[in-house]
Write a protein that holds these residues in place. Structure first.
Motif, PDB file in Angstrom:
ATOM      1  N   GLU A  16       0.830  -1.205   0.000  1.00 57.87           N
ATOM      2  CA  GLU A  16       0.000   0.000   0.000  1.00 57.87           C
ATOM      3  C   GLU A  16       0.867   1.259   0.000  1.00 57.87           C
ATOM      4  O   GLU A  16       0.579   2.228  -0.716  1.00 57.87           O
ATOM      5  CB  GLU A  16      -0.923  -0.019   1.225  1.00 57.87           C
ATOM      6  CG  GLU A  16      -1.973  -1.115   1.196  1.00 57.87           C
ATOM      7  CD  GLU A  16      -2.681  -1.288   2.523  1.00 57.87           C
ATOM      8  OE1 GLU A  16      -3.568  -2.136   2.612  1.00 57.87           O
ATOM      9  OE2 GLU A  16      -2.338  -0.556   3.485  1.00 57.87           O
ATOM     10  N   ILE A  17       1.927   1.236   0.797  1.00 61.42           N
ATOM     11  CA  ILE A  17       2.843   2.378   0.852  1.00 61.42           C
ATOM     12  C   ILE A  17       3.511   2.590  -0.507  1.00 61.42           C
ATOM     13  O   ILE A  17       3.643   3.727  -0.987  1.00 61.42           O
ATOM     14  CB  ILE A  17       3.892   2.160   1.961  1.00 61.42           C
ATOM     15  CG1 ILE A  17       3.228   2.315   3.334  1.00 61.42           C
ATOM     16  CG2 ILE A  17       5.052   3.145   1.824  1.00 61.42           C
ATOM     17  CD1 ILE A  17       4.136   1.988   4.500  1.00 61.42           C
TER      18      ILE A  17
ATOM     19  N   LEU B 117       4.311   8.218   4.623  1.00 61.20           N
ATOM     20  CA  LEU B 117       3.213   7.300   4.307  1.00 61.20           C
ATOM     21  C   LEU B 117       2.992   6.288   5.432  1.00 61.20           C
ATOM     22  O   LEU B 117       1.857   5.918   5.725  1.00 61.20           O
ATOM     23  CB  LEU B 117       3.521   6.577   2.997  1.00 61.20           C
ATOM     24  CG  LEU B 117       3.476   7.463   1.752  1.00 61.20           C
ATOM     25  CD1 LEU B 117       4.077   6.742   0.555  1.00 61.20           C
ATOM     26  CD2 LEU B 117       2.050   7.901   1.455  1.00 61.20           C
TER      27      LEU B 117
ATOM     28  N   ARG C 204      -4.983   6.329   4.636  1.00 63.96           N
ATOM     29  CA  ARG C 204      -4.333   5.501   3.629  1.00 63.96           C
ATOM     30  C   ARG C 204      -5.384   4.804   2.770  1.00 63.96           C
ATOM     31  O   ARG C 204      -5.258   4.744   1.538  1.00 63.96           O
ATOM     32  CB  ARG C 204      -3.414   4.485   4.305  1.00 63.96           C
ATOM     33  CG  ARG C 204      -2.528   3.733   3.327  1.00 63.96           C
ATOM     34  CD  ARG C 204      -1.497   2.870   4.031  1.00 63.96           C
ATOM     35  NE  ARG C 204      -2.102   1.832   4.853  1.00 63.96           N
ATOM     36  CZ  ARG C 204      -2.213   1.892   6.177  1.00 63.96           C
ATOM     37  NH1 ARG C 204      -1.743   2.927   6.849  1.00 63.96           N
ATOM     38  NH2 ARG C 204      -2.792   0.913   6.843  1.00 63.96           N
TER      39      ARG C 204
END
Length: 261
Positions: free
Chosen positions: A226-227, A241, A249
């Motif tokens: 995801e980052i 992040l 997020r």
């Protein structure tokens, strides 16, 4: 600044420390759980993921002094704090000679937490008419035993109090093992299941610690992915992040998916 819990190691310490949501801070980026190295992984996760009321982390010596049951309970609570309340198990039928079917079952981790062992420092059990006492195995014991590979008789001799002058008999070793299993029923789960292919009833044994480490490792990989997705889109730093709360997020990821649709 991170402070360490400086109170003496004791059986109640792990229950006083509370887990924080893991995979929610830059410090978690480099902490990748490895199910193949359970001892060091559990040590690292508990040191980073537990805090007392003053925000202090447990000391390494304190973690080593916690019983294996307390360490497992703390790891379970760390999973639950991360929202990992269920675990899908990949199993294979072992009950019928002509069936080797693969199937899945779901493990309720929240229900497991209700069966956690109570804090204790010694274990009392009976063999025949004689009462016995043993200390509970700790993280330090696990570390030593992983290097020395002692026999069951040597393990029992280390735990029995007072230490026996002769090697423990087989029946005493079995009684101690059964008493330890009753005290810590979560270490080896025995699941009563039926094979969906042949219908045969069976008992599947599941190592809970290995499942928890695998669940945390999967969550860590997903978090890093995801980052990486957000970094490519917004060019923010990894630390920025990693510090984002979950809801932000998720929002940015949903916006990216909507834009790509």
């Amino acid at each position: 600044m991170q402070h360490a819990i400086d109170s003496p190691a004791n059986a109640a310490a792990s229950f006083a420390a509370q887990p924080r949501p893991w995979c929610s801070a830059p410090a978690d980026l480099a902490l990748a759980p490895d199910p193949a190295r359970p001892l060091s992984s559990v040590d690292a996760l508990l040191a980073e993921g537990l805090r007392d009321a003053q925000g202090r982390a447990p000391l390494p010596a304190q973690l080593a002094g916690w019983s294996t049951a307390e360490r497992l309970d703390a790891l379970l609570r760390l999973c639950l704090a991360r929202g990992l309340s269920r675990r899908r198990l990949a199993l294979r039928c072992t009950a019928a000679a002509d069936c080797d079917a693969d199937f899945h079952a779901e493990l309720d981790l929240a229900a497991c937490s209700q069966a956690s062992a109570a804090p204790a420092s010694v274990l009392n059990f009976q063999l025949g008419s004689q009462q016995w006492q043993a200390r509970l195995p700790t993280g330090a014991d696990q570390a030593r035993w992983s290097e020395q590979a002692p026999t069951p008789a040597q393990l029992a001799a280390e735990l029995l109090q007072p230490a026996p002058s002769e090697p423990p008999a087989a029946e005493l070793i079995r009684a101690l093992d059964q008493a330890l299993a009753r005290h810590d029923p979560l270490r080896l789960l025995r699941l009563e299941l039926s094979c969906p292919e042949c219908g045969a009833a069976q008992v599947q044994e599941v190592q809970l610690e290995a499942q928890l480490l695998a669940a945390l490792a999967e969550r860590h990989r997903d978090w890093l992915a995801e980052i990486a997705t957000l970094a490519r889109a917004f060019h923010w730093s990894e630390a920025e992040l990693a510090a984002l709360p979950d809801w932000r997020r998720r929002f940015y990821l949903q916006e990216l998916a909507r834009a790509a649709a």
